[in-house]
Design a protein around this motif. Structure first.
Motif, mmCIF file in Angstrom:
data_model
loop_
_atom_site.group_PDB
_atom_site.id
_atom_site.type_symbol
_atom_site.label_atom_id
_atom_site.label_comp_id
_atom_site.label_asym_id
_atom_site.label_seq_id
_atom_site.Cartn_x
_atom_site.Cartn_y
_atom_site.Cartn_z
ATOM 1 N N ILE A 184 0.867 -1.176 0.000
ATOM 2 C CA ILE A 184 0.000 0.000 0.000
ATOM 3 C C ILE A 184 0.900 1.222 0.000
ATOM 4 C CG2 ILE A 184 -1.752 1.307 1.268
ATOM 5 C CD1 ILE A 184 -2.498 -1.373 2.663
ATOM 6 N N ALA A 185 0.624 2.151 -0.894
ATOM 7 C CA ALA A 185 1.357 3.424 -0.924
ATOM 8 C C ALA A 185 0.336 4.550 -0.903
ATOM 9 C CB ALA A 185 2.227 3.518 -2.170
ATOM 10 N N ILE A 186 0.508 5.474 0.040
ATOM 11 C CA ILE A 186 -0.413 6.602 0.146
ATOM 12 C C ILE A 186 0.372 7.888 0.398
ATOM 13 C CG2 ILE A 186 -2.354 5.228 0.997
ATOM 14 C CD1 ILE A 186 -1.719 6.364 3.816
ATOM 15 N N SER A 187 -0.250 8.978 0.065
ATOM 16 C CA SER A 187 0.318 10.292 0.345
ATOM 17 C C SER A 187 0.370 10.501 1.860
ATOM 18 C CB SER A 187 -0.565 11.362 -0.303
ATOM 19 O OG SER A 187 -0.349 12.612 0.280
ATOM 20 N N THR A 188 1.295 11.314 2.301
ATOM 21 C CA THR A 188 1.387 11.622 3.732
ATOM 22 C C THR A 188 0.203 12.453 4.212
ATOM 23 O OG1 THR A 188 2.738 13.560 3.256
ATOM 24 C CG2 THR A 188 3.905 11.515 3.802
ATOM 25 N N LEU B 237 -3.027 -1.038 13.230
ATOM 26 C CA LEU B 237 -3.613 -2.331 13.606
ATOM 27 C C LEU B 237 -5.118 -2.278 13.402
ATOM 28 C CD1 LEU B 237 -1.076 -1.908 15.949
ATOM 29 C CD2 LEU B 237 -1.595 -4.340 15.782
ATOM 30 N N LEU B 238 -5.651 -3.379 12.881
ATOM 31 C CA LEU B 238 -7.063 -3.433 12.514
ATOM 32 C C LEU B 238 -7.801 -4.533 13.253
ATOM 33 C CD1 LEU B 238 -6.667 -3.207 8.619
ATOM 34 C CD2 LEU B 238 -6.919 -1.314 10.246
ATOM 35 N N ASN B 239 -9.035 -4.237 13.558
ATOM 36 C CA ASN B 239 -10.022 -5.196 14.048
ATOM 37 C C ASN B 239 -9.593 -5.943 15.307
ATOM 38 O OD1 ASN B 239 -11.396 -4.271 11.862
ATOM 39 N ND2 ASN B 239 -11.456 -6.224 10.776
ATOM 40 N N LYS B 240 -9.747 -5.254 16.425
ATOM 41 C CA LYS B 240 -9.508 -5.873 17.722
ATOM 42 C C LYS B 240 -10.516 -6.999 17.922
ATOM 43 C CE LYS B 240 -8.861 -4.896 22.560
ATOM 44 N NZ LYS B 240 -8.573 -3.895 23.548
ATOM 45 N N SER B 241 -10.041 -8.140 18.354
ATOM 46 C CA SER B 241 -10.895 -9.326 18.440
ATOM 47 C C SER B 241 -11.935 -9.253 19.550
ATOM 48 C CB SER B 241 -10.049 -10.584 18.623
ATOM 49 O OG SER B 241 -9.346 -10.526 19.847
ATOM 50 N N ASP B 242 -11.684 -8.458 20.565
ATOM 51 C CA ASP B 242 -12.602 -8.439 21.710
ATOM 52 C C ASP B 242 -13.222 -7.056 21.936
ATOM 53 O OD1 ASP B 242 -10.159 -7.389 22.479
ATOM 54 O OD2 ASP B 242 -10.035 -8.489 24.358
ATOM 55 N N GLY B 243 -13.628 -6.397 20.842
ATOM 56 C CA GLY B 243 -14.320 -5.112 20.977
ATOM 57 C C GLY B 243 -13.519 -3.958 20.413
ATOM 58 N N ASP B 244 -13.757 -2.790 20.962
ATOM 59 C CA ASP B 244 -13.094 -1.578 20.501
ATOM 60 C C ASP B 244 -11.688 -1.449 21.072
ATOM 61 O OD1 ASP B 244 -15.307 -0.750 19.052
ATOM 62 O OD2 ASP B 244 -16.057 0.584 20.623
ATOM 63 N N LEU C 251 -9.845 5.563 4.119
ATOM 64 C CA LEU C 251 -9.696 5.228 2.705
ATOM 65 C C LEU C 251 -10.434 3.918 2.417
ATOM 66 C CD1 LEU C 251 -5.910 6.113 2.295
ATOM 67 C CD2 LEU C 251 -7.902 7.526 1.721
ATOM 68 N N THR C 252 -11.712 4.022 2.090
ATOM 69 C CA THR C 252 -12.549 2.837 1.870
ATOM 70 C C THR C 252 -12.086 2.011 0.670
ATOM 71 O OG1 THR C 252 -14.105 4.129 0.557
ATOM 72 C CG2 THR C 252 -14.588 3.892 2.906
ATOM 73 N N GLY C 253 -11.401 2.628 -0.270
ATOM 74 C CA GLY C 253 -10.935 1.926 -1.459
ATOM 75 C C GLY C 253 -9.997 0.779 -1.144
ATOM 76 N N ILE C 254 -9.231 0.898 -0.079
ATOM 77 C CA ILE C 254 -8.310 -0.191 0.285
ATOM 78 C C ILE C 254 -9.108 -1.416 0.722
ATOM 79 C CG2 ILE C 254 -6.481 -0.899 1.873
ATOM 80 C CD1 ILE C 254 -5.495 2.047 1.779
ATOM 81 N N ASP C 255 -10.164 -1.213 1.520
ATOM 82 C CA ASP C 255 -11.025 -2.334 1.904
ATOM 83 C C ASP C 255 -11.700 -2.936 0.675
ATOM 84 O OD1 ASP C 255 -10.421 -2.135 4.592
ATOM 85 O OD2 ASP C 255 -12.485 -1.815 5.252
ATOM 86 N N LYS C 256 -12.183 -2.090 -0.214
ATOM 87 C CA LYS C 256 -12.857 -2.587 -1.423
ATOM 88 C C LYS C 256 -11.906 -3.426 -2.258
ATOM 89 C CE LYS C 256 -16.252 1.095 -1.724
ATOM 90 N NZ LYS C 256 -16.601 2.351 -2.350
ATOM 91 N N LYS C 257 -10.678 -2.955 -2.420
ATOM 92 C CA LYS C 257 -9.684 -3.677 -3.221
ATOM 93 C C LYS C 257 -9.313 -5.022 -2.588
ATOM 94 C CE LYS C 257 -5.045 -3.256 -5.121
ATOM 95 N NZ LYS C 257 -3.838 -2.455 -5.203
ATOM 96 N N SER C 258 -9.178 -5.027 -1.273
ATOM 97 C CA SER C 258 -8.721 -6.239 -0.591
ATOM 98 C C SER C 258 -9.850 -7.192 -0.226
ATOM 99 C CB SER C 258 -7.969 -5.859 0.691
ATOM 100 O OG SER C 258 -8.866 -5.308 1.650
ATOM 101 N N GLY C 259 -11.093 -6.683 -0.166
ATOM 102 C CA GLY C 259 -12.203 -7.515 0.276
ATOM 103 C C GLY C 259 -12.268 -7.663 1.789
ATOM 104 N N TYR C 260 -11.477 -6.893 2.486
ATOM 105 C CA TYR C 260 -11.411 -6.941 3.949
ATOM 106 C C TYR C 260 -12.279 -5.827 4.524
ATOM 107 C CZ TYR C 260 -9.208 -7.188 8.585
ATOM 108 O OH TYR C 260 -8.959 -7.328 9.922
ATOM 109 N N GLU C 261 -12.965 -6.084 5.630
ATOM 110 C CA GLU C 261 -13.775 -5.044 6.263
ATOM 111 C C GLU C 261 -13.115 -4.574 7.552
ATOM 112 O OE1 GLU C 261 -18.164 -4.166 8.195
ATOM 113 O OE2 GLU C 261 -17.729 -6.149 7.396
#
Length: 166
Positions: free
Chosen positions: A67-71, A130-137, A98-108
């Motif tokens: 993944i490459a993004i602008s600063t 880090l994404l998606n904590k397993s036990d809540g927020d 950046l919702t496009g990254i989720d759309k491209k990867s199929g990950y939510e």
């Protein structure tokens, strides 16, 4: 639930193991595994700053290609620009996401935490996301542990990149 002391003990043990391997790629994999474990996250990306291109790029991204993004783009870019860690527990309602990254990867992405990594001069050289904590927020305690962890590994990353450039 792990206590703060337990987390810091894990980080100290991790440091001993990290010093036993000089490969940057192996170190990044080990760092990402440890960061995920510390806060019970599903994925960890490590973005590094490319000064020539003024871009952030993933040196390591779980489950997706580079993944490459602008600063100035996204929550990662905002974390880089401000030099401040951030917790976003509902990213789809955040205009920076950046919702496009989720759309491209199929990950939510359900929630995220981003933490800057500083060099010895207190300049941001990269960040964890880090994404998606397993036990809540994600909580303030997660932020504290990951900030400590980022400070702990920053010297290793700075030295690795300096040695790579020589």
């Amino acid at each position: 639930m792990a206590t703060k002391v337990d987390s810091y003990k894990k980080i100290a043990e991790f440091g001993k193991q990290l010093l036993s391997d000089t490969s940057l790629d192996n170190a990044l994999l080990f760092i990402a595994d440890q960061a995920r474990d510390l806060v019970h996250a599903d994925r960890c990306s490590i973005f590094m700053y490319d000064k020539e291109a003024d871009m952030l790029w993933t040196k390591l991204a779980d489950g997706i290609g580079r993944i490459a993004i602008s600063t100035t783009s996204g929550i990662a870019g905002d974390t880089y620009t401000k030099g401040e860690a951030q917790v976003v527990n509902d990213p789809y309602t955040d205009k920076r996401f950046l919702t496009g990254i989720d759309k491209k990867s199929g990950y939510e992405t359900k929630n995220m935490i981003t933490v800057p990594i500083f060099d010895s001069q207190r300049v941001v050289i990269g960040l964890f996301q880090l994404l998606n904590k397993s036990d809540g927020d994600f909580l303030d305690e997660d932020l504290k542990v990951l900030t400590f962890f980022a400070n702990y590994i920053s010297g290793t990353l700075e030295l690795s990149f300096l040695m790579k450039d020589e």
